[in-house]
Design an enzyme around this catalytic site. Structure first.
Site, PDB file in Angstrom:
ATOM      1  CE  LYS A   1      -4.219  -2.022   1.806  1.00  0.00           C
ATOM      2  NZ  LYS A   1      -3.774  -3.408   2.094  1.00  0.00           N
TER       3      LYS A   1
HETATM    4  C1  LIG Z   1      -4.439  -4.522   1.551  1.00  0.00           C
HETATM    5  C2  LIG Z   1      -3.666  -5.791   1.553  1.00  0.00           C
HETATM    6  C3  LIG Z   1      -4.017  -6.904   0.736  1.00  0.00           C
HETATM    7  C4  LIG Z   1      -5.256  -6.885  -0.128  1.00  0.00           C
HETATM    8  O1  LIG Z   1      -5.122  -6.042  -1.243  1.00  0.00           O
HETATM    9  P1  LIG Z   1      -6.402  -5.570  -2.051  1.00  0.00           P
HETATM   10  O2  LIG Z   1      -5.929  -4.546  -3.002  1.00  0.00           O
HETATM   11  O3  LIG Z   1      -7.368  -4.992  -1.018  1.00  0.00           O
HETATM   12  O4  LIG Z   1      -6.982  -6.771  -2.713  1.00  0.00           O
HETATM   13  C5  LIG Z   1      -3.220  -8.025   0.749  1.00  0.00           C
HETATM   14  N1  LIG Z   1      -2.136  -8.097   1.547  1.00  0.00           N
HETATM   15  C6  LIG Z   1      -1.776  -7.075   2.350  1.00  0.00           C
HETATM   16  C7  LIG Z   1      -0.593  -7.246   3.233  1.00  0.00           C
HETATM   17  C8  LIG Z   1      -2.510  -5.885   2.386  1.00  0.00           C
HETATM   18  O5  LIG Z   1      -2.139  -4.889   3.196  1.00  0.00           O
END
Ligand SMILES: *Cc1c(COP(=O)(O)O)cnc(C)c1O
Length: 432
Positions: free
Chosen positions: A107
């Site tokens: 993210k």
């Molecule tokens: C947010 C997140 C996900 C999921 O990603 P999406 O884009 O919501 O499908 C998977 N793994 C981690 C560690 C995350 O922080």
């Protein structure tokens, strides 16, 4: 490039409007009017381009001249300051490490880019921008780090007191400067409700220039295409299969966009935990959103994935077509623990619970399809963010990452607020 809402293709918005609004008025998600494609020459030269060069070329296709090229280049240079390397464990198992950013999760790519794009747009006006975000943990810290030190923008993060992990709380409360952590005596849902109420309050609307940094913001989606495009350059003449640990489906949507842009990716795998709404949808054509259940891969605990609207839009609601390009499998916590242990013993590599679900889904795909290809698992977070689960899986103690040690040593600073709108409103008005 123009943008429209997934719920109304008649009304167009600029990139700036899409970014600053976050969500369309009709509740839909912003999407580019068409998916731009790379020129053939780009695929020929991609091997010689750096991650940042690839990121810049990609971003400029989505932004055109709404941001001057030299400015966009600067934004890329400062946002994409960490890599997304591929670790080769075997032909069928390559790990695309997306956790080298400040909060050790993928993210960070979206948050760093979005913050600088917003900074650019805010500097064209004289009014300070106030960002409000509610978080249950990880999203908030990525966003807070993205905006940290950005001029002209103040960030207020609402989180539920006592309901986030120690590491998550420290990541939220130790930044200072333009970032303030508001500790709410309530649940995550209360935090979300307070933020929504703030956006609807006429008084606040007039007095403050409020915006959200929602996870569905288009400026968070675009930079997530960069690392898929970059990773493909190593395997151009091969059959590439990429498995993405999925929850709200933002990460895999970015991958599917990269494929539509012309990147030679054979197949995407949406790996889910027991929250398997998307897996069911793909297999049956029926979408039945429901309350999420808690799992070890908790960033994927989503019962009503919002980016499904973007995927449906990409494939014209044709599930058959989706199946040609995406497969999906779901796995339990028990299997997740086994997978972490298996990868550790087979490859001497420690994977986090989210990546472990991705690994299981990739294996299942190879088993059932009998396809030979290059497998890539998107490793979405560093394993030490989930130290309890990982230690349980491999049955031994592990060290936490340096960046987490640093943050744990810092002093927590938060403002405690009662769980009611008036206390939030008063606070915002006196501080801004
Ligand atoms: C947010 C997140 C996900 C999921 O990603 P999406 O884009 O919501 O499908 C998977 N793994 C981690 C560690 C995350 O922080």
């Amino acid at each position: 490039m123009k943008y429209f809402s997934t719920r109304n293709k008649q009304k167009f918005f600029t990139f700036r409007e899409a970014v600053l609004n976050g969500l369309a008025e009709d509740g839909g998600l912003f999407f580019p009017e068409f998916i731009p494609t790379f020129q053939k020459s780009f695929l020929k030269e991609i091997k010689n381009l750096s991650f940042r060069e690839i990121s810049f070329k990609t971003a400029s296709l989505f932004i055109d001249n709404e941001i001057p090229q030299n400015k966009l280049k600067e934004i890329i240079e400062s946002a994409i300051y960490f890599d997304a390397p591929i670790v080769n464990l075997s032909n069928e198992l390559n790990v695309l490490e997306l956790f080298h950013g400040p909060t050790l999760a993928f993210k960070d790519f979206g948050a760093q880019f979005m913050a600088r794009i917003m900074e650019y747009f805010v500097h064209q006006t004289t009014r300070e921008l106030i960002i409000l975000v509610a978080t249950s943990g990880d999203t908030g810290s990525a966003v807070a780090n993205g905006f940290y030190g950005v001029e002209g923008i103040k960030v207020f993060i609402l989180y539920p007191s006592g309901k986030v992990s120690t590491i998550q709380e420290k990541q939220l409360t130790t930044l200072d400067k333009n970032v303030t952590a508001l500790e709410i005596e309530g649940t995550f849902d209360d935090c979300q409700r307070l933020v929504k109420q703030a956006f609807m309050d006429e008084d606040l609307k007039v007095k403050l220039n409020l915006s959200s940094a929602n996870s569905i913001n288009i400026a968070r989606l675009i930079p997530q295409t960069f690392y898929y495009i970059n990773s493909v350059k190593y395997f151009l003449d091969k059959k590439i299969i990429i498995s993405v640990p999925s929850g709200n489906l933002g990460n895999i949507t970015a991958g599917l966009i990269a494929k539509k842009m012309g990147m030679p990716i054979y197949k995407f795998i949406a790996a889910t935990n027991s929250n398997s709404v998307f897996t069911e949808y793909l297999n049956t054509g029926i979408f039945s959103p429901r309350r999420s259940v808690l799992t070890y891969s908790n960033a994927m605990d989503v019962g009503n994935p919002s980016n499904l609207e973007r995927i449906q839009h990409l494939y014209n609601f044709n599930v058959e077509q989706m199946r040609n390009e995406i497969s999906s499998f779901s796995f339990s916590d028990e299997k997740t623990l086994e997978a972490i242990n298996e990868i550790y013993h087979k490859f001497n590599y420690i994977i986090d619970p989210h990546g472990a679900v991705g690994y299981l889904a990739l294996n299942k795909y190879f088993e059932t399809s009998k396809i030979n290809g290059i497998g890539i698992v998107a490793e979405t977070a560093h394993y030490s963010k989930f130290i309890d689960v990982v230690e349980k899986a491999i049955n031994q103690k592990i060290e936490i990452h340096e960046k987490l040690k640093e943050v744990l040593a810092k002093e927590k600073k938060s403002v405690k607020l009662d769980n009611n709108f008036d206390s939030l409103k008063n606070f915002l008005l006196t501080k801004n």
